[in-house]
Design an enzyme around this catalytic site. Structure first.
Site, PDB file in Angstrom:
ATOM      1  N   LYS A 113     -17.238  12.744  11.650  1.00  0.00           N
ATOM      2  CA  LYS A 113     -16.566  11.905  10.651  1.00  0.00           C
ATOM      3  C   LYS A 113     -17.354  11.842   9.347  1.00  0.00           C
ATOM      4  O   LYS A 113     -16.776  11.959   8.252  1.00  0.00           O
ATOM      5  CB  LYS A 113     -16.349  10.500  11.215  1.00  0.00           C
ATOM      6  CG  LYS A 113     -15.574   9.562  10.285  1.00  0.00           C
ATOM      7  CD  LYS A 113     -14.870   8.463  11.064  1.00  0.00           C
ATOM      8  CE  LYS A 113     -15.819   7.439  11.621  1.00  0.00           C
ATOM      9  NZ  LYS A 113     -16.056   6.323  10.674  1.00  0.00           N
ATOM     10  N   SER A 114     -18.666  11.675   9.442  1.00  0.00           N
ATOM     11  CA  SER A 114     -19.491  11.577   8.229  1.00  0.00           C
ATOM     12  C   SER A 114     -19.394  12.848   7.393  1.00  0.00           C
ATOM     13  O   SER A 114     -19.258  12.795   6.165  1.00  0.00           O
ATOM     14  CB  SER A 114     -20.953  11.331   8.613  1.00  0.00           C
ATOM     15  OG  SER A 114     -21.115  10.090   9.249  1.00  0.00           O
TER      16      SER A 114
ATOM     17  N   ARG B 168     -17.535  13.693   3.567  1.00  0.00           N
ATOM     18  CA  ARG B 168     -18.317  14.305   2.496  1.00  0.00           C
ATOM     19  C   ARG B 168     -17.752  15.664   2.081  1.00  0.00           C
ATOM     20  O   ARG B 168     -17.786  16.012   0.897  1.00  0.00           O
ATOM     21  CB  ARG B 168     -19.775  14.426   2.948  1.00  0.00           C
ATOM     22  CG  ARG B 168     -20.497  13.074   2.962  1.00  0.00           C
ATOM     23  CD  ARG B 168     -21.783  13.129   3.787  1.00  0.00           C
ATOM     24  NE  ARG B 168     -22.570  11.892   3.678  1.00  0.00           N
ATOM     25  CZ  ARG B 168     -22.335  10.788   4.371  1.00  0.00           C
ATOM     26  NH1 ARG B 168     -21.317  10.748   5.221  1.00  0.00           N
ATOM     27  NH2 ARG B 168     -23.108   9.716   4.226  1.00  0.00           N
TER      28      ARG B 168
ATOM     29  N   GLY C 181     -15.664   2.072   5.891  1.00  0.00           N
ATOM     30  CA  GLY C 181     -16.751   1.680   5.001  1.00  0.00           C
ATOM     31  C   GLY C 181     -17.402   2.880   4.352  1.00  0.00           C
ATOM     32  O   GLY C 181     -17.781   2.832   3.178  1.00  0.00           O
TER      33      GLY C 181
ATOM     34  N   GLN D 169     -24.953   5.235   3.672  1.00  0.00           N
ATOM     35  CA  GLN D 169     -23.823   5.017   2.763  1.00  0.00           C
ATOM     36  C   GLN D 169     -24.310   4.648   1.370  1.00  0.00           C
ATOM     37  O   GLN D 169     -23.824   5.189   0.369  1.00  0.00           O
ATOM     38  CB  GLN D 169     -22.916   3.922   3.314  1.00  0.00           C
ATOM     39  CG  GLN D 169     -22.176   4.294   4.581  1.00  0.00           C
ATOM     40  CD  GLN D 169     -21.325   3.156   5.113  1.00  0.00           C
ATOM     41  OE1 GLN D 169     -21.260   2.080   4.520  1.00  0.00           O
ATOM     42  NE2 GLN D 169     -20.666   3.386   6.240  1.00  0.00           N
TER      43      GLN D 169
ATOM     44  N   ASP E 287     -24.604   3.582  14.969  1.00  0.00           N
ATOM     45  CA  ASP E 287     -23.223   3.465  15.463  1.00  0.00           C
ATOM     46  C   ASP E 287     -23.128   3.551  16.981  1.00  0.00           C
ATOM     47  O   ASP E 287     -22.054   3.305  17.543  1.00  0.00           O
ATOM     48  CB  ASP E 287     -22.350   4.558  14.844  1.00  0.00           C
ATOM     49  CG  ASP E 287     -22.044   4.310  13.381  1.00  0.00           C
ATOM     50  OD1 ASP E 287     -22.022   3.134  12.974  1.00  0.00           O
ATOM     51  OD2 ASP E 287     -21.840   5.289  12.644  1.00  0.00           O
TER      52      ASP E 287
ATOM     53  N   LYS F 261     -21.059  -4.309  10.381  1.00  0.00           N
ATOM     54  CA  LYS F 261     -20.251  -3.107  10.567  1.00  0.00           C
ATOM     55  C   LYS F 261     -18.771  -3.519  10.589  1.00  0.00           C
ATOM     56  O   LYS F 261     -18.402  -4.561  10.061  1.00  0.00           O
ATOM     57  CB  LYS F 261     -20.678  -2.388  11.857  1.00  0.00           C
ATOM     58  CG  LYS F 261     -22.017  -1.661  11.737  1.00  0.00           C
ATOM     59  CD  LYS F 261     -21.868  -0.428  10.858  1.00  0.00           C
ATOM     60  CE  LYS F 261     -23.075   0.444  10.832  1.00  0.00           C
ATOM     61  NZ  LYS F 261     -22.857   1.688  10.053  1.00  0.00           N
TER      62      LYS F 261
ATOM     63  N   ARG G  23     -21.024  -6.353  15.625  1.00  0.00           N
ATOM     64  CA  ARG G  23     -21.057  -5.607  16.884  1.00  0.00           C
ATOM     65  C   ARG G  23     -22.011  -6.204  17.910  1.00  0.00           C
ATOM     66  O   ARG G  23     -21.807  -6.041  19.112  1.00  0.00           O
ATOM     67  CB  ARG G  23     -21.403  -4.134  16.608  1.00  0.00           C
ATOM     68  CG  ARG G  23     -20.235  -3.382  15.976  1.00  0.00           C
ATOM     69  CD  ARG G  23     -20.560  -1.944  15.654  1.00  0.00           C
ATOM     70  NE  ARG G  23     -19.347  -1.228  15.246  1.00  0.00           N
ATOM     71  CZ  ARG G  23     -19.340  -0.042  14.652  1.00  0.00           C
ATOM     72  NH1 ARG G  23     -20.493   0.568  14.399  1.00  0.00           N
ATOM     73  NH2 ARG G  23     -18.204   0.523  14.321  1.00  0.00           N
TER      74      ARG G  23
END
Length: 448
Positions: free
Chosen positions: A28-29, A33, A101, A176, A327, A354, A358
């Site tokens: 996902k990251s 990008r 986020g 981030q 995460d 988050k 969490r």
């Protein structure tokens, strides 16, 4: 305004042995990008293996709104015709980043040093998350931001017409924030410098170099010093997105705690800034073989052979490891419940801001499943009950958090009684094939 549809409860029941191959989606990251850097390059970037979860699709939509041509050619196969650094146009409508986020903070950085105005919003979860940690350093470039009380969305960002380069030391470890500042620095003159005391995931630095930016990293007395030369012409690239280690964590951890399991999870990123969970699991006694190590798309990857591990031991996780597994603490806390002894997780206060708090979400859910928990602002301690020891029989509140939902469903696969979640729909944001993939491995999941 982003909303949330009808809740979709789901229940996991004690499973027989999990077996087969778990081909998890793209990272996902890196997917976020790849779209953003492609939009800032001059020419057409080709992307394969893109994660098509809702978070990433929202970023693709945002890049179109800023003027890039983003095209889907097939499953995971996309192209982005970029507009160049500083070439974004002002969007005609509000940018809705859904639950992401990462998406909203990186996009804010990308447009922060271009003379335009953009308004950002998201779903109910994202609108609770603080944006000041990004808008504060962006203000050093000359950017202005106007949001709700506490620096929350919806928020209007006015890009700096005459940006200046900055030197910024991260007050907390955050990839981030680091990435947002570097993205803003692309359209500022001179050199922008970011200093991080603890290394965080380095996908932005790797990708900046791949796209042709002039960037170097050195270790000094202050920590890692990242220097970026502004106003480059980024070159389009072919980006092969590796499989997401954060998504892989769920089938991996399920196999470790479901008796008799033996699965293969191929092509998982082994980036040193992302592999803290896997190091921790091995220290606990997990049977994980890292096979066929290689490089794909500029990232180290390996195939993971994972077997049921009935003798897991609780450990103390070093707090300095937190940035490389931030995460993964929710699913680690589930594994810890099936270990013997206590697992101590310190330095995890970032989990409180988050998609949900969490620490609180996992603590309350695990307690409802019969597990003894201790917590404070920065620590979570799970008292393990051994293999098959979790009573279960509870419904966990997910708080619109995909990782909370998946963690408790994994717990239910090994608990004595079924475990339910009040809403599994947020899973679509990051792991849209979770339900089907886990069922194919042999898990028992029921909707409603």
């Amino acid at each position: 305004m982003s909303g949330h549809g009808e809740a979709q409860p789901m229940t996991a029941r004690k499973s027989g042995p999990l077996s087969g191959t778990a081909a998890v989606p793209g990272d996902k990251s890196i997917s976020h990008r790849a779209l953003i850097f492609g939009a800032m390059a001059v020419g057409e970037t080709q992307i394969t293996g893109l994660l098509e979860g809702q978070d990433v699709l929202d970023t693709a939509k945002a890049m179109r709104a800023f003027g890039a041509e983003v095209t889907r050619h097939g499953l995971g196969d996309w192209s982005v015709h970029g507009v160049g650094v500083g070439g974004f146009r002002e969007p005609a409508d509000v940018i809705d980043c859904g639950n992401s986020g990462t998406g909203v903070r990186l996009i804010m950085g990308t447009m922060a040093t271009t003379a335009m105005t953009a308004t950002f919003t998201g779903d109910a979860s994202l609108r609770k998350r603080p944006m000041g940690r990004v808008t504060d350093p962006l203000s050093l470039f000359g950017t202005r931001a106007y949001g709700r009380q506490g620096g929350r969305l919806p928020m209007t960002v006015v890009g700096a017409a005459n940006p200046v380069p900055v030197r910024y030391a991260l007050p907390v470890a955050s990839a981030q924030v680091k990435s947002a500042v570097l993205l803003a620095g692309l359209n500022a003159p001179g050199e922008t410098v970011v200093i991080e005391r603890e290394p965080t995931r380095d996908h932005s630095e790797r990708m900046l170099l791949g796209f042709g930016a002039e960037l170097h990293v050195e270790k000094g007395t202050e920590g890692h010093i990242i220097t970026l030369k502004g106003r480059p012409e980024l070159r389009p690239q072919s980006v092969a997105v590796p499989r997401d280690p954060s998504s892989a964590a769920f089938p991996v951890c399920a196999a470790l705690i479901v008796e008799g399991s033996d699965i293969l999870v191929p092509g998982v990123s082994q980036n040193l800034t992302r592999n803290g969970l896997y190091i921790t699991l091995v220290e606990m006694g997990a049977e994980i073989d890292f096979q066929n190590p290689r490089e794909e798309g500029g990232e180290p990857v390996a195939d993971l052979r994972v077997r049921f591990s009935g003798n897991l031991k609780g450990i103390e996780v070093p707090p300095e490891r937190a940035p490389s597994m931030i995460d993964e603490y929710p699913i680690l806390s589930v594994v810890a419940a099936f270990a013997t002894g206590k697992t101590v997780m310190k330095g995890v206060k970032e989990l409180r801001v988050k998609e949900s708090d969490r620490i609180d979400a996992m603590a309350r859910g695990l307690e409802a499943c019969g597990v003894r928990i201790e917590e404070d602002e920065d620590t979570l301690i799970v008292h393990g009950m051994g293999a098959g020891g979790m009573p279960g029989g509870a419904t966990a509140a997910t708080h619109l958090d995909h990782r909370i939902a998946m963690s408790f469903l994994v717990a239910g696969m090994a608990a004595q009684k079924p475990v339910s979640v009040d809403d599994a729909s947020p899973i679509l944001t990051s792991f849209p094939i979770f339900e089907g993939l886990m069922k194919d491995l042999g898990a028992t999941l029921e909707r409603g």
